[in-house]
Design a protein around this motif. Structure first.
Motif, PDB file in Angstrom:
ATOM      1  N   SER A  55       2.180  -4.151  -5.721  1.00 43.35           N
ATOM      2  CA  SER A  55       2.984  -2.951  -5.889  1.00 43.35           C
ATOM      3  C   SER A  55       3.399  -2.453  -4.513  1.00 43.35           C
ATOM      4  N   THR A  56       4.239  -1.417  -4.470  1.00 39.71           N
ATOM      5  CA  THR A  56       4.660  -0.853  -3.193  1.00 39.71           C
ATOM      6  C   THR A  56       4.101   0.554  -3.019  1.00 39.71           C
ATOM      7  N   VAL A  57       3.908   0.921  -1.756  1.00 41.27           N
ATOM      8  CA  VAL A  57       3.470   2.272  -1.415  1.00 41.27           C
ATOM      9  C   VAL A  57       4.384   2.806  -0.317  1.00 41.27           C
ATOM     10  N   GLU A  58       4.628   4.106  -0.342  1.00 42.85           N
ATOM     11  CA  GLU A  58       5.437   4.725   0.708  1.00 42.85           C
ATOM     12  C   GLU A  58       4.616   4.822   1.990  1.00 42.85           C
ATOM     13  N   THR A  59       5.261   4.460   3.112  1.00 48.90           N
ATOM     14  CA  THR A  59       4.536   4.415   4.382  1.00 48.90           C
ATOM     15  C   THR A  59       5.097   5.370   5.430  1.00 48.90           C
ATOM     16  N   THR A  71      13.058   6.439   3.071  1.00 48.86           N
ATOM     17  CA  THR A  71      11.610   6.272   2.923  1.00 48.86           C
ATOM     18  C   THR A  71      11.246   4.798   3.049  1.00 48.86           C
ATOM     19  N   THR A  72      10.297   4.501   3.898  1.00 45.14           N
ATOM     20  CA  THR A  72       9.862   3.118   4.076  1.00 45.14           C
ATOM     21  C   THR A  72       8.759   2.776   3.077  1.00 45.14           C
ATOM     22  N   GLU A  73       8.696   1.523   2.717  1.00 48.69           N
ATOM     23  CA  GLU A  73       7.709   1.045   1.752  1.00 48.69           C
ATOM     24  C   GLU A  73       7.045  -0.221   2.271  1.00 48.69           C
ATOM     25  N   SER A  74       5.831  -0.446   1.817  1.00 53.93           N
ATOM     26  CA  SER A  74       5.121  -1.685   2.087  1.00 53.93           C
ATOM     27  C   SER A  74       4.377  -2.094   0.833  1.00 53.93           C
TER      28      SER A  74
END
Length: 227
Positions: A55-59, A71-74
């Motif tokens: 899944s992705t999370v906001e970083t 907003t960046t995601e990883s």
């Protein structure tokens, strides 16, 4: 439908993978094309597996070339290691690494199948020494890559090695397996292992080779056929 799933076994039904696997089976496919096809099939398997489980999370935030904030995601979990089974597993590493957004560690396992017993013999292991306080030696997911699962002995041994080492979750990416070998590997640690495979053949011959299979994929990849 991207794949067919049974418990912890996931068999791809991707039409491009099936066509490429058919090409890979041919005795007329040369070493460069064998390498390319294994890479392409591995990419499809990894896309299906990682898309289904990560899944992705906001970083944080960053700025686009036009000056807009976004907003960046990883990915989560991000602590992933790739574990190729020497030697043919090396052919699948680049495909998995290319998909992941950040570099990951690669820990090699050297295993060969004894010709008399068809059991796996480990001759090399560079899994890191680790402790509960050593973040560098930890992994959330270990991805075993090995193109062929015939009797299942090698993959079973690799799973046991990683389980004993302390890997909490294991993914196995496989190009081609037999029904029996796949079932055997899936039963080693059902709650901790998921196996993603490109295709399945019914059985092996008296020498432990998959039929119709892919031949000795290591020899085909590294041009050592007939050595």
């Amino acid at each position: 439908m991207a794949s067919q799933s049974t418990n912890n076994i996931h068999i791809s039904a991707h039409p491009c993978l099936r066509a490429k696997l058919s090409q890979l089976r041919s005795a007329s496919t040369n070493a460069p094309d064998t390498k390319r096809l294994v890479h392409d099939i591995s990419t499809i398997i990894a896309c299906e597996a990682l898309g289904d489980t990560l899944s992705t999370v906001e970083t944080g935030t960053d700025e686009s070339p036009l000056g807009y904030q976004y907003t960046t995601e990883s990915i989560s979990p991000s602590n992933i290691s790739i574990v190729p089974i020497l030697r043919s597993g090396l052919s699948m590493v680049d495909a998995v690494q290319t998909l992941l957004p950040t570099p990951v560690a690669v820990h090699h396992l050297g295993m060969y199948r004894d010709k008399a017993t068809l059991s796996a013999v480990e001759y090399y292991n560079n899994l890191p020494q680790h402790s509960t306080t050593d973040a560098a030696g930890q992994m959330d997911i270990a991805i075993i890559v090995d193109p062929i699962v015939a009797t299942g002995s090698t993959l079973c041994a690799a799973i046991e090695t990683l389980k004993d080492w302390g890997a909490p979750r294991i993914f196995c990416f496989v190009v081609l397996a037999t029904e029996g070998g796949l079932k055997r590997a899936a039963e080693v640690w059902p709650e901790g292992v998921d196996i993603w495979v490109g295709g399945v053949d019914p059985e092996t011959d008296e020498k432990g080779m998959i039929k119709p299979g892919l031949g000795d994929i290591g020899d085909r990849l590294f041009m050592t056929v007939g050595k």
